[in-house]
Write a protein that holds these residues in place. Structure first.
Motif, PDB file in Angstrom:
ATOM      1  N   GLU A   6      18.758 -13.153  -7.724  1.00 23.74           N
ATOM      2  CA  GLU A   6      17.400 -13.704  -7.776  1.00 23.74           C
ATOM      3  C   GLU A   6      16.435 -12.689  -7.171  1.00 23.74           C
ATOM      4  O   GLU A   6      16.743 -12.049  -6.167  1.00 23.74           O
ATOM      5  CB  GLU A   6      17.317 -15.016  -6.999  1.00 23.74           C
ATOM      6  CG  GLU A   6      15.941 -15.647  -7.057  1.00 23.74           C
ATOM      7  CD  GLU A   6      15.802 -16.836  -6.127  1.00 23.74           C
ATOM      8  OE1 GLU A   6      15.350 -17.892  -6.586  1.00 23.74           O
ATOM      9  OE2 GLU A   6      16.145 -16.713  -4.931  1.00 23.74           O
ATOM     10  N   LEU A  36      11.948 -17.994 -13.840  1.00 23.45           N
ATOM     11  CA  LEU A  36      12.197 -19.392 -13.495  1.00 23.45           C
ATOM     12  C   LEU A  36      10.962 -20.129 -13.003  1.00 23.45           C
ATOM     13  O   LEU A  36      10.824 -21.329 -13.236  1.00 23.45           O
ATOM     14  CB  LEU A  36      13.291 -19.470 -12.411  1.00 23.45           C
ATOM     15  CG  LEU A  36      14.635 -18.842 -12.750  1.00 23.45           C
ATOM     16  CD1 LEU A  36      15.567 -18.935 -11.556  1.00 23.45           C
ATOM     17  CD2 LEU A  36      15.260 -19.504 -13.965  1.00 23.45           C
ATOM     18  N   ASP A  37      10.057 -19.415 -12.323  1.00 22.13           N
ATOM     19  CA  ASP A  37       8.936 -20.129 -11.720  1.00 22.13           C
ATOM     20  C   ASP A  37       7.799 -19.145 -11.412  1.00 22.13           C
ATOM     21  O   ASP A  37       8.040 -17.980 -11.078  1.00 22.13           O
ATOM     22  CB  ASP A  37       9.382 -20.824 -10.422  1.00 22.13           C
ATOM     23  CG  ASP A  37       8.309 -21.729  -9.849  1.00 22.13           C
ATOM     24  OD1 ASP A  37       7.843 -22.620 -10.581  1.00 22.13           O
ATOM     25  OD2 ASP A  37       7.935 -21.537  -8.682  1.00 22.13           O
ATOM     26  N   ASP A  39       4.299 -19.507  -9.041  1.00 20.85           N
ATOM     27  CA  ASP A  39       3.589 -20.386  -8.107  1.00 20.85           C
ATOM     28  C   ASP A  39       2.394 -19.638  -7.523  1.00 20.85           C
ATOM     29  O   ASP A  39       2.553 -18.719  -6.720  1.00 20.85           O
ATOM     30  CB  ASP A  39       4.539 -20.833  -6.993  1.00 20.85           C
ATOM     31  CG  ASP A  39       3.902 -21.848  -6.055  1.00 20.85           C
ATOM     32  OD1 ASP A  39       2.792 -22.325  -6.357  1.00 20.85           O
ATOM     33  OD2 ASP A  39       4.509 -22.153  -5.013  1.00 20.85           O
ATOM     34  N   THR A  47       0.533 -14.979  -5.591  1.00 14.62           N
ATOM     35  CA  THR A  47       1.402 -15.615  -6.572  1.00 14.62           C
ATOM     36  C   THR A  47       2.837 -15.184  -6.320  1.00 14.62           C
ATOM     37  O   THR A  47       3.125 -13.994  -6.139  1.00 14.62           O
ATOM     38  CB  THR A  47       1.005 -15.244  -8.014  1.00 14.62           C
ATOM     39  OG1 THR A  47      -0.337 -15.678  -8.255  1.00 14.62           O
ATOM     40  CG2 THR A  47       1.924 -15.922  -9.018  1.00 14.62           C
ATOM     41  N   TYR A  49       6.578 -15.155  -7.844  1.00 14.19           N
ATOM     42  CA  TYR A  49       7.365 -15.238  -9.079  1.00 14.19           C
ATOM     43  C   TYR A  49       8.842 -15.340  -8.711  1.00 14.19           C
ATOM     44  O   TYR A  49       9.309 -14.686  -7.776  1.00 14.19           O
ATOM     45  CB  TYR A  49       7.149 -13.999  -9.943  1.00 14.19           C
ATOM     46  CG  TYR A  49       5.715 -13.809 -10.393  1.00 14.19           C
ATOM     47  CD1 TYR A  49       5.295 -14.207 -11.660  1.00 14.19           C
ATOM     48  CD2 TYR A  49       4.775 -13.228  -9.540  1.00 14.19           C
ATOM     49  CE1 TYR A  49       3.977 -14.029 -12.073  1.00 14.19           C
ATOM     50  CE2 TYR A  49       3.454 -13.044  -9.935  1.00 14.19           C
ATOM     51  CZ  TYR A  49       3.065 -13.448 -11.198  1.00 14.19           C
ATOM     52  OH  TYR A  49       1.764 -13.279 -11.601  1.00 14.19           O
ATOM     53  N   THR A  50       9.570 -16.139  -9.454  1.00 12.46           N
ATOM     54  CA  THR A  50      11.006 -16.250  -9.247  1.00 12.46           C
ATOM     55  C   THR A  50      11.704 -15.966 -10.570  1.00 12.46           C
ATOM     56  O   THR A  50      11.444 -16.641 -11.570  1.00 12.46           O
ATOM     57  CB  THR A  50      11.406 -17.654  -8.761  1.00 12.46           C
ATOM     58  OG1 THR A  50      10.691 -17.967  -7.560  1.00 12.46           O
ATOM     59  CG2 THR A  50      12.894 -17.729  -8.483  1.00 12.46           C
ATOM     60  N   GLY A 271      12.003 -26.770  -5.693  1.00 13.57           N
ATOM     61  CA  GLY A 271      12.398 -25.588  -6.445  1.00 13.57           C
ATOM     62  C   GLY A 271      13.839 -25.669  -6.894  1.00 13.57           C
ATOM     63  O   GLY A 271      14.335 -26.737  -7.259  1.00 13.57           O
ATOM     64  N   ILE A 272      14.527 -24.551  -6.843  1.00  9.41           N
ATOM     65  CA  ILE A 272      15.880 -24.455  -7.385  1.00  9.41           C
ATOM     66  C   ILE A 272      16.881 -24.079  -6.301  1.00  9.41           C
ATOM     67  O   ILE A 272      16.505 -23.599  -5.235  1.00  9.41           O
ATOM     68  CB  ILE A 272      15.926 -23.432  -8.530  1.00  9.41           C
ATOM     69  CG1 ILE A 272      15.383 -22.084  -8.055  1.00  9.41           C
ATOM     70  CG2 ILE A 272      15.146 -23.929  -9.739  1.00  9.41           C
ATOM     71  CD1 ILE A 272      15.380 -21.009  -9.112  1.00  9.41           C
ATOM     72  N   ASP A 319      18.108 -28.405 -14.659  1.00 10.78           N
ATOM     73  CA  ASP A 319      16.778 -27.878 -14.350  1.00 10.78           C
ATOM     74  C   ASP A 319      16.642 -27.390 -12.911  1.00 10.78           C
ATOM     75  O   ASP A 319      15.652 -26.735 -12.571  1.00 10.78           O
ATOM     76  CB  ASP A 319      15.711 -28.957 -14.589  1.00 10.78           C
ATOM     77  CG  ASP A 319      15.610 -29.377 -16.046  1.00 10.78           C
ATOM     78  OD1 ASP A 319      15.997 -28.567 -16.918  1.00 10.78           O
ATOM     79  OD2 ASP A 319      15.164 -30.502 -16.305  1.00 10.78           O
ATOM     80  N   LYS A 320      17.620 -27.721 -12.067  1.00 11.52           N
ATOM     81  CA  LYS A 320      17.486 -27.424 -10.638  1.00 11.52           C
ATOM     82  C   LYS A 320      18.508 -26.413 -10.109  1.00 11.52           C
ATOM     83  O   LYS A 320      18.295 -25.803  -9.071  1.00 11.52           O
ATOM     84  CB  LYS A 320      17.614 -28.722  -9.826  1.00 11.52           C
ATOM     85  CG  LYS A 320      16.555 -29.773 -10.141  1.00 11.52           C
ATOM     86  CD  LYS A 320      15.182 -29.368  -9.632  1.00 11.52           C
ATOM     87  CE  LYS A 320      15.074 -29.533  -8.142  1.00 11.52           C
ATOM     88  NZ  LYS A 320      13.699 -29.259  -7.646  1.00 11.52           N
TER      89      LYS A 320
END
Length: 538
Positions: A6, A36-37, A39, A47, A49-50, A271-272, A319-320
């Protein structure tokens, strides 16, 4: 399962949608990366980013994002509430699946070197990648923020690890490194914000101060009230779930709440999360409650139920959980065929699939039959006396069967490297040498596949003996067929090792591998006979 890393780069831009979207598209457009995300925060002007990738693609994704930031972000104009000192302020790499922290450290170093050289900007290494302790913590690296950076870069102690030791006004500097996965986790309290905060102070590592530290390591937290839930929450960041896992935090909150006569109403993951963190929770409750669960999906379900992860919103594993989000169908064309199709494919006028794939399939059928009999015995009232033996046997044979199935396709593709070597030019002595080396490496790879089948099959025998001894007698013939199938699968894999071994030049490799395979094949015949003898005595 493939390697998953990640990457969570933070950029000093949270207001301009064009810039935010351009960075997102750069990541999304990098082959092998999954965004993935995204925010963004207006007040923080930042911002996050994932995205995930493997050890190579994740570097390219981070580079693509940095290139956009270099063109579109000007730190000389930036103001925001969040601490920052660079356009790409921080870029951590985090191990998720089948990756070590050491690999992530190396990834961060490669990224820093490539980005610094291409963009001409300074990069600092932090956390696990830091060479010196005083550079380990991000707040120390970023001290004084962007405004202090020009003077700080003149200090030899703060020479960048990569890139120029000079101030680049439009960029600033970037911190990159490797760290553990951070889990944002909230536990719901039927009480007030003050009560939730009181619990958080007792548990978080910082506690109430240096003279009153909290109970749990690598935990940051506080308490608040969420109007939309009409509940208070103990909200925490678990900086290292191997040190303080989700279930430990949840159980400690329950214990603290009980002392205040408060009820806990489930929890939520923001989140995940990595699959491992939920499996760890499941294993905790399995042991605590004396449960028997071996399937991954059931373990995830248990963790979700015991932690109350559905309490404020549905927890959908696909989704998680990171591994499920990025999961791809396995490249197993043979194993995915119908049984008829597989047999017809073997019968076709081609050399592959052949005996190696058939051997792996037979070995898998052997362990599968043992697994079936154990599962049909377990939980049946009249076989309660053998419940412990079946509960011990089922997970072993279940997982061995799953591990053997991919060997069906692996054997067919095992000769790719050898064939590549065969096609290399052989005009000069150097070319002949390179060709031979490639072919030899290919033969060793081809040997390792049936050898892996043999090793997996070999670990099943003791458990198969237990099933033969204690399993449902009505399934006697199933265990007999299973034992013979496993023996034949191992024997077939052994023949594949032998046929490839004759051209191996490495005598040490040949001697060591032959000694191991001969021992496994010999033990296979003996153990198959033992299983059949046990069954005959029933």
């Amino acid at each position: 399962m493939k390697k998953i890393i990640e990457c969570v780069p933070n950029f000093s831009e949270g207001r301009d949608k064009n810039v935010i979207n351009a960075i997102a598209e750069a990541i999304r457009g990098t082959e092998g990366c999954t965004l993935l995300d995204v925010d963004s925060g207006q007040s923080t002007h930042r911002t996050v980013y994932t995205f995930v990738g493997d050890t190579e693609t994740v570097i390219q994704g981070a580079l693509a994002a940095a290139r956009v930031a270099r063109k579109k972000i000007n730190m000389a104009l930036h103001k925001g509430e969040h601490p920052r000192f660079g356009a790409m302020d921080v870029c951590p790499f985090i191990p998720v699946a089948n990756v070590t922290m050491e690999e992530c450290v190396e990834v961060s170093r490669q990224f820093a070197q490539l980005a610094a050289e291409e963009l001409g900007v300074p990069f600092f290494l932090y956390e696990e990648a830091a060479d010196q302790e005083y550079r380990r913590k991000l707040p120390d690296v970023r001290k004084g923020e962007y405004e202090a950076l020009e003077d700080r870069l003149k200090d030899p102690r703060w020479k960048p690890d990569f890139g120029p030791a000079k101030f680049v006004p439009s960029w600033g500097a970037t911190a990159t490194g490797a760290r553990m996965f951070l889990i944002a986790y909230n536990v719901n309290i039927l009480g007030s914000a003050n009560q939730a905060h009181r619990i958080a102070l007792n548990l978080r590592e910082a506690g109430r101060g240096s003279d009153q530290p909290g109970k749990l390591k690598d935990v940051k937290g506080m308490g608040w009230f969420v109007d939309e839930y009409n509940m208070a929450q103990v909200t925490v960041n678990l900086n290292n779930y191997h040190v303080t896992p989700i279930h430990l935090l949840f159980e400690e909150v329950k214990r603290e709440a009980a002392q205040l006569n408060l009820a806990v109403a489930g929890s939520e993951i923001v989140g995940i999360v990595p699959l491992e963190s939920l499996i760890m929770a499941a294993e905790y409750y399995i042991e605590k409650e004396g449960l028997f669960i071996y399937e991954e999906a059931h373990k995830v379900r248990l963790a979700v139920e015991r932690l109350g992860l559905n309490s404020v919103a549905p927890f959908i594993p696909e989704d998680k959980i990171i591994e499920y989000i990025v999961a791809e169908p396995p490249e197993e064309p043979l194993a995915s065929m119908s049984l008829r199709g597989f047999i017809e494919e073997i019968s076709a006028r081609t050399s592959a699939p052949g005996g190696g794939s058939a051997s792996a399939a037979m070995a898998a059928i052997g362990t599968a039959l043992g697994s079936m009999v154990a599962k049909l015995t377990q939980g049946v009232r009249k076989f309660e006396s053998v419940e412990p033996q079946m509960q011990k046997s089922i997970p072993i044979l279940h997982e061995l069967t799953r591990a053997l199935i991919p060997m069906i396709d692996a054997d067919t593709s095992a000769f790719n490297e050898y064939m590549e070597g065969l096609r290399l030019p052989k005009g000069t002595e150097a070319e002949k040498k390179a060709r031979l080396a490639k072919m030899q490496a290919g033969l060793k790879t081809a040997i390792q596949i049936p050898l892996a089948t043999m090793r997996l099959g070999d670990t099943a025998w003791d458990t198969l003996c237990e099933v033969a001894k204690y399993g449902n007698p009505a399934s006697k013939s199933d265990v007999q067929v299973g034992a013979k199938a496993l023996e034949t699968g191992i024997w077939g894999a052994y023949q594949n090792v032998l046929i490839n071994m004759k051209d191996i030049k490495d005598e040490t490799f040949k001697a060591e591998t032959m000694a191991e395979t001969m021992a496994i094949e010999n033990r296979s015949r003996q153990m198959c006979a033992k299983v059949l003898d046990i069954l005959e005595s029933i």
